[in-house]
Design a protein around this motif. Structure first.
Motif, PDB file in Angstrom:
ATOM      1  N   PHE A  23       7.397  17.898   7.623  1.00 41.95           N
ATOM      2  CA  PHE A  23       8.546  17.249   7.004  1.00 41.95           C
ATOM      3  C   PHE A  23       8.163  15.884   6.423  1.00 41.95           C
ATOM      4  O   PHE A  23       8.401  15.593   5.249  1.00 41.95           O
ATOM      5  N   GLY A  24       7.510  15.084   7.238  1.00 42.75           N
ATOM      6  CA  GLY A  24       7.150  13.729   6.816  1.00 42.75           C
ATOM      7  C   GLY A  24       6.121  13.735   5.708  1.00 42.75           C
ATOM      8  O   GLY A  24       6.229  12.977   4.733  1.00 42.75           O
ATOM      9  N   VAL A  25       5.125  14.624   5.808  1.00 47.63           N
ATOM     10  CA  VAL A  25       4.067  14.648   4.801  1.00 47.63           C
ATOM     11  C   VAL A  25       4.630  15.087   3.458  1.00 47.63           C
ATOM     12  O   VAL A  25       4.324  14.507   2.412  1.00 47.63           O
ATOM     13  N   LEU A  26       5.499  16.088   3.485  1.00 46.69           N
ATOM     14  CA  LEU A  26       6.107  16.543   2.234  1.00 46.69           C
ATOM     15  C   LEU A  26       6.907  15.408   1.589  1.00 46.69           C
ATOM     16  O   LEU A  26       6.807  15.175   0.377  1.00 46.69           O
ATOM     17  N   ALA A  27       7.679  14.724   2.396  1.00 49.15           N
ATOM     18  CA  ALA A  27       8.479  13.632   1.851  1.00 49.15           C
ATOM     19  C   ALA A  27       7.592  12.569   1.234  1.00 49.15           C
ATOM     20  O   ALA A  27       7.853  12.077   0.126  1.00 49.15           O
ATOM     21  N   ALA A  28       6.502  12.241   1.925  1.00 54.15           N
ATOM     22  CA  ALA A  28       5.612  11.206   1.409  1.00 54.15           C
ATOM     23  C   ALA A  28       4.920  11.666   0.130  1.00 54.15           C
ATOM     24  O   ALA A  28       4.782  10.905  -0.832  1.00 54.15           O
ATOM     25  N   SER A  71       3.442   5.908   6.858  1.00 51.53           N
ATOM     26  CA  SER A  71       2.010   5.813   6.989  1.00 51.53           C
ATOM     27  C   SER A  71       1.273   6.840   6.153  1.00 51.53           C
ATOM     28  O   SER A  71       0.184   6.565   5.657  1.00 51.53           O
ATOM     29  N   THR A  72       1.885   7.990   5.903  1.00 54.08           N
ATOM     30  CA  THR A  72       1.262   8.940   4.985  1.00 54.08           C
ATOM     31  C   THR A  72       1.221   8.349   3.575  1.00 54.08           C
ATOM     32  O   THR A  72       0.223   8.497   2.846  1.00 54.08           O
ATOM     33  N   GLU A  73       2.319   7.706   3.203  1.00 56.75           N
ATOM     34  CA  GLU A  73       2.349   7.072   1.886  1.00 56.75           C
ATOM     35  C   GLU A  73       1.221   6.077   1.733  1.00 56.75           C
ATOM     36  O   GLU A  73       0.554   6.014   0.697  1.00 56.75           O
ATOM     37  N   GLU A  74       1.035   5.293   2.806  1.00 56.69           N
ATOM     38  CA  GLU A  74      -0.036   4.316   2.746  1.00 56.69           C
ATOM     39  C   GLU A  74      -1.378   5.017   2.570  1.00 56.69           C
ATOM     40  O   GLU A  74      -2.229   4.585   1.776  1.00 56.69           O
ATOM     41  N   GLY A  75      -1.528   6.116   3.311  1.00 55.48           N
ATOM     42  CA  GLY A  75      -2.764   6.889   3.196  1.00 55.48           C
ATOM     43  C   GLY A  75      -2.961   7.413   1.786  1.00 55.48           C
ATOM     44  O   GLY A  75      -4.055   7.348   1.210  1.00 55.48           O
ATOM     45  N   LEU A  76      -1.899   7.938   1.192  1.00 54.88           N
ATOM     46  CA  LEU A  76      -1.984   8.481  -0.170  1.00 54.88           C
ATOM     47  C   LEU A  76      -2.290   7.377  -1.171  1.00 54.88           C
ATOM     48  O   LEU A  76      -3.076   7.566  -2.109  1.00 54.88           O
ATOM     49  N   ALA A  77      -1.652   6.214  -0.947  1.00 56.98           N
ATOM     50  CA  ALA A  77      -1.854   5.128  -1.888  1.00 56.98           C
ATOM     51  C   ALA A  77      -3.307   4.668  -1.890  1.00 56.98           C
ATOM     52  O   ALA A  77      -3.820   4.174  -2.889  1.00 56.98           O
ATOM     53  N   ALA A  78      -3.962   4.852  -0.738  1.00 57.06           N
ATOM     54  CA  ALA A  78      -5.333   4.364  -0.635  1.00 57.06           C
ATOM     55  C   ALA A  78      -6.341   5.316  -1.281  1.00 57.06           C
ATOM     56  O   ALA A  78      -7.498   4.955  -1.485  1.00 57.06           O
TER      57      ALA A  78
END
Lengths: 549, 713
Positions: free
Chosen positions: A318-323, A407-414
């Protein structure tokens, strides 16, 4: 002087130091708290020596020292300055009614540590500090005196523990499975009757008779097992010791009640350390006794872990999809801003509100519907229409989803743009780029989010109180009977254990060590999880820090 | 898609909460559903008919005076009469008045034309026949009592059997009022306190302790009833000036008396203590309800709560609820006067008897009578209180308990706890954030920030447990030391600063910026240690002997062990990291070149901070405080464990309180699904949700704005 003071003020150094004090106080509070819990939790496992105090009024007090303080003024308003008192854990709750006793320093005539005092750890009534008078088999005296009794006692306790293990196995496993069989058959009969309310046809009648025969058979097996238990129990109570306390009061205790007999004053440092480790292990692996104030916390650890795992399985997708949507697919605009606000809001909603939602929505609305659809034969006893580990996990998943998203968003942004562009340039579709390049690179971020979510979930209590946590669960959510995972079962939880034992138990003073230990375990889990997350995140930041340019 | 799911789940939570709450505010509705032909009541006698219902609400019955010696039973659904052999004694009785005993059960008395009283009991037994429930009534007659010595006919009657005896009062057609208590005072006594006013209503309370008499002059006479002595007139009140009292009824619990008048007024009166600590009470008008257009003829109380229904001569039936002073429902009549009526045992229906002898049945759908907006948020005059107050007390052991759903004490408690927590947290977190972001070496900062993050991750149940079981007793013992610390810790910091100036510059320079906080750690520890060690001396110096008695005598404050101070520390601890991280972020994001410029122009570090950094980061700091505020408002475990959870309204530091969140945690396990309490707790959750939603949205908008602003540089 004045000018130099003015200069001193104008430089603002004193204010800067004031700010520094803010940090210092915060740090002090964190480490002070951790230290406090560690000291209180870790000392519990240590078997301290038993002291025997002789008082001025010829009374004796025997027990383990638990503290020393200056007598507060509220107790003795006109006492001379600086008088102290001792707090002694006197145990023997069945004789004295209290676990602890205060002894004023000026009352004490002598303080000795006799080597022959025996500490009995019992299944009921807590510890006993006394000497052995006789060891009896039935009415007959088998051994007389402290030394003879002590030597004869040790093998008997081992035998009794074996018996106890046997009894628990029969009670829990064998009788438990017979009961489950009976219940299953009863439910099948009920389901059949509900299905054909008017007149079961002959085939159905035969089926029901079959089931009824099964119930009868199971009941006779049950009778056998209870008889077997009865026999074991009499064996269990065969031996008993008569203990005599420091003031000569006697108490007879069946050997079956004794878990362990120790002579702490005789033990060396090595032996005590060994006992220390054994104690740690027994707390972590045993079931609670005495209204949760003694014994172990294994079911609570298990329940917490289980709940966190189920929650993780729900929250990650759920969280990963949203991010992914937020970062990779959505056009940055009003919509994304709204979603961000929503995510932050979800993170800020009080946890108790999630609990209320879980209770109303998951349990009463969804669970109630599931019950009427799939388990009509069990009504009015609810199956999913009451709190359970599944509903608790779902509620917590909702609560922790923002953590994973952020935190997934942060990971993706990096993940550097070049990775994506390279992949697309090589002819991969957007989906392939996502699955094969972006997500693997962002994995540490996702993992960080998951770990933080787990840490949060492990520590939340308020929503669980409404959605399925209990003070004492009769059985674990996973066991040997089909279908092995019982998502409808209630469970125990470390955090709730702290609340329950510390605030709802009748003898809070005696329960305190247990609360500190539970706290220590919980805090260790949470802090370790958080440290892992922090390390992972730093690793992630470093990994891509160089490659951006 | 996932993003929409997040928004959806927020909306979903909100809608669900609203959905669960909203039925509480639905207006009740009801209709007349049927009628059954009963016997017309006798016009000659005012109290000549009674109706009632069994507890399954399947059978209604009618008792009628006059020559007709029947008790009629009807099935509610079909209207079919139920045939029953009545006791033969009834054949010899000529009934002129009928009275029902207050309270549960179907107990009556017939008054006869020769001045006797005949107790009657109707019992219903439920049997099952072929899987269908069958209710069978049975009538039992008691031993008749001769109440009026002159054998005058009884026209009004009050009857109350209790554990202590049976109390009766009867008005004869000559206007004399007789009283007897059986078995102790079996000689009837004439009551004359009402003088020449004609008596229009007589009633006992359910315990048989008070006899209330209403008159045509609109007065109410209260007699205190005791066995062994004649009733004494304790109070006279003019309750309906200019009209006559036409109906009296005690509501469940015997404290509130509902009064109906010939002018159509309906009001509830209660005995109210004259002053605090005094035992004398005065009867006062507490609640006034919507008036009927014509004379009120009958009042019937609910057996479950403080509701009651009234009927009038035009056939209107009104439903009222005492606690909230509300007339909930008005059912218009068809100009046929209602003679008597009865509220069904489950308070979801009613039966009324008209002058023509028709029995009208009503259904009333009113699951949450006690809740109105005013009852939740405004002071309400509850039974036994001296004035309207905000009270939360949702349940009690007694059946006749008046549920008090005032949310204000809980909202007050929430704000109180939050305020004290903010007082602790904001200064600490802000100072820390300023220092960390502005003056600390990045390497040290990289170590400090995770530590603070771990502080944020500490489960609140742990903080709550430490607050309740360690801090609270410690604080109680060491309170003077804590007071001293407030002065001693800052003082020690100042002294340390001054001493630092005199250190050789070489030593100072070797330290990296940011070491100040580590230097201060031992200093602060020493200060705290000294305060704790000198606790006794400080106590003697500041408070004389004992600080608790000092506060009690000087300020009138009582010290509870689990109080707002403990919560302030514990919850402050919980929100420090949140405020710290967010304001630290805001401060660090102030563009470096602005700071460099300020320093280059000769401003000191402090001046740069105050005049530039703080001002430009102030929206961020504001939003950090808001988010911390939002967190503290919803915090449950700490307040649950560290306060006494007493819903009182008092700003004192030394009292406990109860917050909305703790209240939910405490009470929802006992709240039945779909009940009033359940829905009110959902309302509390919704309030929390809305409150934190607003705060967080504002904070988030401010933060996003700030971020855009900085990104321009």
């Amino acid at each position: 002087m004045l000018t130099s003071f003015k200069k001193f003020l104008a430089s603002g150094n004193v204010f800067i130091w004031g700010c520094a004090a803010g940090v210092s106080i915060s740090l002090l509070m964190v480490f002070g708290l951790l230290l406090l819990i560690m000291i209180n939790g870790l000392t519990y496992f240590w078997i301290s020596d038993i002291v025997e105090l002789t008082l001025k009024d010829k009374q004796h007090v025997m027990g383990q020292l638990a503290g020393r303080e200056i007598i507060p003024r509220s107790i003795t308003p006109d006492r001379p300055e600086g008088k102290g008192r001792l707090r002694v854990k006197i145990g023997n709750r069945d004789i004295y009614g209290l676990d602890f006793k205060w002894v004023n320093d000026d009352q004490i005539v002598s303080e000795v540590y006799p080597a022959d005092v025996v500490l009995l750890e019992r299944r009921e009534w807590g510890n006993m500090y006394a000497r052995i008078k006789t060891l009896n088999r039935g009415e007959a005296v088998q051994a007389e005196g402290n030394e003879a009794g002590w030597i004869a006692l040790a093998p008997l306790i081992d035998a009794a523990s074996d018996l106890h293990r046997q009894i628990t196995r029969i009670e829990k496993v064998e009788i438990g499975s017979i009961n489950a069989d009976i219940e299953q058959a009863r439910l099948k009969i009920r389901a059949f009757e509900i299905g054909n309310p008017s007149a079961p046809d002959t085939r159905g009648r035969g089926h029901i008779d079959d089931l009824k025969a099964q119930v009868v058979a199971a009941e006779s097996r049950y009778q056998e097992k209870t008889a077997e238990l009865e026999a074991l129990r009499t064996q269990f109570d065969e031996y008993s010791v008569v203990m005599v306390d420091a003031n000569g009061r006697e108490k007879q205790i069946p050997v079956g009640q004794i878990i362990r007999a120790l002579r702490p004053n005789e033990m060396g440092l090595f032996h005590k350390s060994w006992i220390y480790l054994a104690n740690v292990w027994s707390v972590l692996s045993n079931e609670p006794r005495e209204a949760n104030t003694e014994g172990g916390i294994f079911p609570a650890i298990f329940g917490t872990v289980m709940m966190v795992i189920i929650m993780s399985l729900i929250v990650v997708p759920f969280g990963v999809l949203a991010a992914l949507y937020l970062r990779e697919y959505a056009r940055q605009g009003v919509m994304v801003r709204l979603v961000r606000i929503a995510v932050n809001n979800l993170a800020g909603v009080p946890s108790i509100v999630f609990g209320v939602f879980g209770l109303g929505f998951f349990i009463y609305a969804i669970g109630g519907t599931l019950d009427t659809l799939f388990f009509p034969e069990r009504l009015p006893t609810p199956t999913f229409g009451t709190g359970g580990i599944l509903w608790a996990s779902l509620t917590l998943a909702l609560l922790t989803v923002p953590v994973v998203i952020v935190s997934t968003e942060e990971g993706l942004a990096a993940v550097p743009r070049e990775f994506r562009e390279g992949s697309l340039a090589l002819g991969a579709t957007k989906l392939e780029t996502m699955l094969k390049v972006v997500i693997p690179s962002a994995l540490p971020g996702i993992l960080t989010g998951l770990i933080l979510a787990m840490a949060r979930a492990a520590g939340e209590v308020a929503p669980l109180m409404l959605t399925g946590v209990v003070k004492l669960a009769p059985s674990l959510p996973v066991d040997g009977s089909w279908p092995f995972f019982h998502f409808d079962r209630k469970f125990m939880h470390l955090g709730f254990h702290i609340y329950d034992v510390g605030f709802q138990s009748p003898n809070v003073e005696a329960a305190k060590p247990m609360v500190y230990i539970t706290t220590l375990v919980l805090i260790t889990v949470v802090v370790l999880l958080n440290c892992t997350a922090i390390v992972l995140r730093n690793h992630l930041r470093k990994k891509y820090a160089g490659s951006v340019l | 898609m996932g993003g929409i799911a997040v928004i959806l789940s927020i909306v979903c939570i909100f809608i669900f909460l609203v959905k669960e709450v909203i039925p509480v505010f639905f207006p009740p509705h009801g209709t007349q559903v049927g009628h059954v032909a009963g016997a017309p009541p006798s016009a000659a006698f005012p109290q000549s008919s009674l109706i009632g219902m069994d507890e399954y609400q399947e059978i209604i019955y009618q008792l009628t005076a006059g020559s007709d010696r029947q008790i009629r039973f009807f099935n509610v659904q079909s209207g079919a009469p139920i045939i029953l052999d009545l006791p033969p004694e009834l054949a010899t009785v000529h009934v002129t008045a009928i009275a029902r005993a207050v309270g549960v059960g179907n107990r009556f008395a017939f008054g006869t034309d020769d001045g006797r009283i005949v107790p009657v009991t109707i019992d219903f037994t439920a049997g099952y026949e072929a899987g269908v429930r069958l209710i069978v009534p049975a009538v039992t007659l008691g031993i008749p009592i001769q109440l009026t010595p002159a054998k005058e006919p009884i026209i009004r009657l009050a009857y109350q059997p209790t554990e202590r005896g049976t109390f009766t009062a009867a008005l004869t057609d000559h206007g004399r009022l007789w009283y007897a208590a059986l078995p102790s005072d079996d000689t009837p006594i004439a009551l004359t306190g009402h003088g020449s006013e004609s008596v229009t209503a007589v009633i006992f309370d359910s315990r048989g302790e008070t006899l209330s008499i209403g008159t045509a002059a609109g007065s109410l006479y209260h007699y205190e009833v005791r066995e062994g002595s004649p009733p004494s007139l304790v109070e006279t009140a003019s309750v309906v000036p200019g009209a006559s009292v036409t109906a009296l009824s005690y509501l469940i619990g015997d404290r509130s008396l509902a009064i109906g008048s010939s002018a159509g007024d309906v009001s509830v009166w209660m005995p109210v203590r004259q002053a605090q600590e005094s035992s004398t009470t005065r009867f006062r008008l507490i609640h006034r309800f919507d008036a009927h257009p014509s004379s009120v003829t009958a009042i019937s109380p609910s057996l479950r709560d403080k509701g009651f229904i009234t009927g009038d001569t035009q056939g209107n039936l009104f439903v009222h609820y005492s606690t909230s002073s509300q007339t909930l429902l008005k059912l218009q009549g068809n100009q046929q006067a209602i003679r008597t009526l009865t509220f069904s045992p489950k308070a979801d229906g009613a039966v009324a008897l008209t002058d023509r002898g028709e029995l009208l049945t009503y259904t009333i759908h009113n699951p949450h009578p006690e809740v109105t907006f005013a009852a939740l948020f405004k002071p309400v005059w509850y039974e036994g209180y001296e004035k309207p107050e905000h009270v939360w007390q949702s349940s009690s052991g007694a059946d006749d308990f008046e549920a008090k759903f005032g949310l204000i004490p809980l909202i007050f408690g929430t704000l109180k706890g939050t305020l004290y927590a903010m007082l602790v947290a904001v200064p600490l977190a802000l100072l820390g954030a300023i220092y960390t972001s502005m003056f600390m070496h990045p390497n040290i900062r990289a170590k400090i920030k995770p530590t603070i993050e771990i502080m944020a991750a500490l489960p609140t149940v742990i903080l709550g447990f430490l607050a309740g079981l360690w801090l609270a007793p410690m604080l109680e013992r060491m309170f003077p030391a804590i007071v001293a610390m407030i002065v001693a810790v800052p003082a020690s910091v100042v002294i340390a600063t001054v001493l630092w100036q005199y250190l050789p510059a070489a030593t100072v320079r070797r330290l990296r910026p940011g070491m100040e906080s580590f230097v201060l750690v031992p200093v602060i520890i020493c200060a705290v240690w000294a305060c704790l060690g000198l606790n006794q001396q400080i106590e003697s110096f500041l408070f004389g002997a004992d600080y608790k008695s000092w506060f009690a005598t000087h300020w009138g404050l009582r010290y509870d062990q689990r109080n707002a101070l403990v919560v302030g520390f514990a919850m402050g601890f919980a929100i420090v990291p949140i405020i710290f991280s967010i304001s630290e972020e805001a401060l660090s994001n102030v563009p470096r070149h602005l700071i460099a410029g300020s320093l280059a122009l000769g401003a000191t570090r402090w001046q740069t901070l105050v005049k530039l950094v703080l001002i430009s980061a102030s929206p961020g700091i504001f939003s950090a405080s808001m988010i911390g505020f939002g967190r503290a408002i919803g915090e449950t475990m700490i307040v649950l464990m560290a306060t006494g959870n007493t819903p009182i309204m008092d700003w004192s530091l030394f009292n406990g309180f109860r917050t909305l969140s703790a209240n939910i945690a405490v009470e929802i396990p006992e709240a039945p699904h779909g009940g009033t309490l359940y829905r009110i707790l959902f309302l509390a959750a919704m309030l929390l949700f809305v409150f934190t939603f607003l705060i967080n949205t504002v904070a988030e908008v401010v933060r996003q704005r700030l971020r855009t602003k900085y990104s321009q540089y």
